[in-house]
Motif scaffolding. Structure first.
Motif, PDB file in Angstrom:
ATOM      1  N   UNK A  32    -128.105 -33.282  12.030  1.00 12.25           N
ATOM      2  CA  UNK A  32    -129.064 -32.619  11.439  1.00 12.25           C
ATOM      3  C   UNK A  32    -129.740 -31.402  11.889  1.00 12.25           C
ATOM      4  N   UNK A  33    -130.134 -31.407  13.426  1.00 13.58           N
ATOM      5  CA  UNK A  33    -130.513 -30.278  14.368  1.00 13.58           C
ATOM      6  C   UNK A  33    -129.398 -29.285  14.333  1.00 13.58           C
ATOM      7  N   UNK A  34    -128.068 -29.696  14.566  1.00 11.07           N
ATOM      8  CA  UNK A  34    -127.102 -28.660  14.580  1.00 11.07           C
ATOM      9  C   UNK A  34    -126.796 -27.951  13.429  1.00 11.07           C
ATOM     10  N   UNK A  35    -126.818 -28.737  12.217  1.00  8.72           N
ATOM     11  CA  UNK A  35    -126.630 -28.097  11.083  1.00  8.72           C
ATOM     12  C   UNK A  35    -127.861 -26.912  10.755  1.00  8.72           C
ATOM     13  N   UNK A  36    -129.051 -27.227  10.925  1.00  4.69           N
ATOM     14  CA  UNK A  36    -129.914 -26.327  10.702  1.00  4.69           C
ATOM     15  C   UNK A  36    -129.877 -25.019  11.690  1.00  4.69           C
ATOM     16  N   UNK A  37    -129.383 -24.935  12.959  1.00  5.14           N
ATOM     17  CA  UNK A  37    -128.980 -23.879  13.750  1.00  5.14           C
ATOM     18  C   UNK A  37    -128.201 -23.237  13.212  1.00  5.14           C
ATOM     19  N   UNK A  38    -126.842 -23.762  12.659  1.00  6.40           N
ATOM     20  CA  UNK A  38    -125.942 -23.122  12.101  1.00  6.40           C
ATOM     21  C   UNK A  38    -126.167 -22.440  10.875  1.00  6.40           C
ATOM     22  N   UNK A  39    -127.072 -23.005  10.144  1.00  7.13           N
ATOM     23  CA  UNK A  39    -127.597 -22.429   8.902  1.00  7.13           C
ATOM     24  C   UNK A  39    -128.374 -20.961   9.130  1.00  7.13           C
ATOM     25  N   UNK A  40    -129.335 -21.083  10.152  1.00  2.00           N
ATOM     26  CA  UNK A  40    -130.320 -20.149  10.486  1.00  2.00           C
ATOM     27  C   UNK A  40    -129.445 -18.894  11.026  1.00  2.00           C
ATOM     28  N   UNK A  41    -128.362 -19.365  12.027  1.00  2.00           N
ATOM     29  CA  UNK A  41    -127.392 -18.185  12.488  1.00  2.00           C
ATOM     30  C   UNK A  41    -126.701 -17.502  11.496  1.00  2.00           C
ATOM     31  N   UNK A  42    -126.181 -18.224  10.360  1.00  2.00           N
ATOM     32  CA  UNK A  42    -125.552 -17.834   9.048  1.00  2.00           C
ATOM     33  C   UNK A  42    -126.417 -16.895   8.310  1.00  2.00           C
ATOM     34  N   UNK A  43    -127.778 -17.197   8.042  1.00  2.00           N
ATOM     35  CA  UNK A  43    -128.701 -16.331   7.424  1.00  2.00           C
ATOM     36  C   UNK A  43    -128.942 -15.156   7.997  1.00  2.00           C
ATOM     37  N   UNK A  44    -129.083 -15.059   9.425  1.00  2.00           N
ATOM     38  CA  UNK A  44    -129.290 -14.164  10.282  1.00  2.00           C
ATOM     39  C   UNK A  44    -128.103 -12.957  10.234  1.00  2.00           C
TER      40      UNK A  44
END
Length: 510
Positions: free
Chosen positions: A491-503
């Protein structure tokens, strides 16, 4: 939705160390208590409309001349629309405001209740139960979003516990009221009661509930331009606002969002939510199967009347309310403990200065171990529910004293509503810009699975018996633990990836 505003506020705070930070919400504890009370009371309509109905199933079957299985399908249709409706009302709430959404849903509910009280046949009953569900179910998603609007992560668990307690109180008193009304005045009186309750509460809501949607009022300091978003008690609101420094300017509302009906579906199928939502949905479905079966099983095997059956639901409701209140406090304590540890580790690593940490919005730090802070209790809650469900099935199978299966409903109620409360809070933290939509996602999954479960529970019991029916259900619950494990691990890894994709997407547009 909030990216531009949050970025600007963050850069301003860093450039001016003397700036006074604006509070996340301008409402003080008194005002928050009023808002939470209204949201929790609004949420009781979903529980009342569902649970108040259970003791009358056999009577309705006889009165309308249909089988119990067909009457059970009205529960199934209710659950289907309870899952689908918030997927429409939730995005509307996230875009147009909480007040207007509440107003519309309660008008739908009120009309359906009057129709149900006058229903002449089974076809009308099943249609209007679906309409009734469409009006009442969304109070859960909208109420959860209201709590998210006015609370930070650190205090959100406790307030969500109070909200869930209001939502689940009808599980304790609803069947008692329903059984008593059905015995004294007939089952139609149940729907007249709901219609009167709805009309009276709608007046209170219009007068007392402020708009909280942050795209309209920011942290509460911005004045809404839409007359519907305003409410009469503005003078009272002013007396209860947090007093902040004149140096701090009121937070302006962000750019308004469009209605995104597909939002709950996208959240449901996103890897950030799917494993844990499916886990919660399976546990909720098994719970609904057990309480749907209670009315018929306790009538046939223990010879209870409608009023007595209603009284047996008190244990389930009491467990639900007590459990969510205690779980909410534990969630807050867990979050504070994990936050202190995380900030200490960040300080030691020198990755952020204290000034930068304090000026960040609460959801900026994607490296925060949110899964540890929110999901730690779930394995214990899940295993205890498994034990209570299998005990429920086999004690009824062997006609053990009725006190034993009643006690198991207390435990099951405690565990399952705590599970749903934890996961709803977690998803609001993960998707802070789509609070109502994330709550609607949980509703969608759990209600659709519960609809399927309640439609087949009676035939399965007739085929293999009560004990084996709920043993099979527990086997499905144990398999669902895999989803929780996946969320905890990734879950933590996926949240980081989603934030990076949004940025990255934001930068490419620039």
């Amino acid at each position: 939705m909030f990216v531009e505003n949050e970025t600007n506020e963050k850069s301003e705070a860093r450039s001016n160390t003397n700036a006074v930070p604006e509070p996340y919400s301008i409402f003080d504890k008194r005002q928050k208590a009023l808002i939470v009370f209204i949201a929790a009371t609004a949420a009781t309509f979903s529980g009342f409309a569902s649970n108040i109905y259970f003791p009358s199933l056999a009577t309705i079957s006889e009165d309308l001349g249909v089988s119990v299985e067909l009457v059970n399908l009205t529960i199934t249709s209710y659950l289907i629309f309870q899952g689908l409706a918030p997927s429409i009302w939730g995005p509307l709430s996230d875009a147009k405001g909480r007040r207007i959404t509440y107003f519309c849903t309660f008008l739908v509910f009120l009309g359906a209740c009057v129709g149900l009280a006058l229903t002449p046949n089974y076809a009308t009953l099943i249609v209007l139960r679906s309409v009734q569900s469409s009006g009442s179910a969304s109070t859960i998603a909208v109420g959860s979003a209201v709590i998210g609007d006015i609370t930070t992560r650190e205090e959100r668990g406790g307030y969500m516990g109070i909200f869930q307690a209001g939502l689940l109180a009808p599980a304790a008193v609803g069947p008692v009221i329903g059984g008593a009304l059905a015995n004294a005045l007939g089952w139609r009186a149940v729907f007249w009661f709901l219609a009167i309750y709805c009309g009276a509460f709608l007046v209170v809501l219009i007068i007392s509930l402020p708009e909280t949607l942050r795209t309209i009022v920011g942290n509460g300091s911005a004045s809404p331009s839409n007359p519907i978003a305003r409410y009469p008690l503005t003078l009272y609101q002013r007396t209860t606002k947090i007093k902040f420094s004149p140096q701090a300017q009121p937070v302006q509302a962000a750019k308004k969002a469009t209605i995104d009906i597909a939002g709950p579906i996208r959240i449901l199928f996103s890897k950030q939510a799917a494993p844990v939502v499916i886990f919660a949905a399976i546990y909720y479905a098994v719970w609904q199967m057990s309480i749907t079966a209670v009315s018929v099983l306790f009538s046939e095997r223990y010879g209870l009347s409608e009023t007595q059956i209603g009284l047996t639901f008190i244990a389930n409701g009491a467990g639900s309310v007590i459990g969510t209140l205690i779980t909410g406090r534990i969630l807050d304590a867990d979050y504070r403990r994990v936050k202190v540890k995380h900030e200490a580790e960040a300080s030691q690593s020198g990755s952020e200065t204290e000034t930068e940490q304090s000026s960040q919005p609460e959801h900026d730090d994607v490296n925060f171990p949110l899964e540890t802070a929110r999901l730690r209790l779930l394995p214990l809650l899940a295993l205890l529910q498994c034990v209570s469900i299998v005990t429920f099935g086999w004690t009824i199978q062997y006609h053990v004293h009725i006190a034993v299966p009643i006690v198991t409903t207390f435990i099951t109620g405690w565990m399952v509503v705590s599970i749903v409360s934890v996961i709803t809070t977690y998803l609001i933290d993960v998707f802070p810009q789509h609070k109502a939509a994330s709550s609607a996602t949980v509703n969608l999954a759990r209600c659709l699975l519960a609809a399927g479960g309640t439609s087949i529970v009676t035939p399965i019991i007739g085929s293999v018996g009560v004990g084996w029916t709920f043993t099979i259900a527990v086997a499905a619950q144990l398999v669902a633990l895999v989803g929780l494990a996946i969320q905890w691990r990734f879950g933590g890894k996926w949240r980081v990836e989603a934030e990076e994709a949004k940025v990255g997407a934001a930068q490419s547009k620039e």
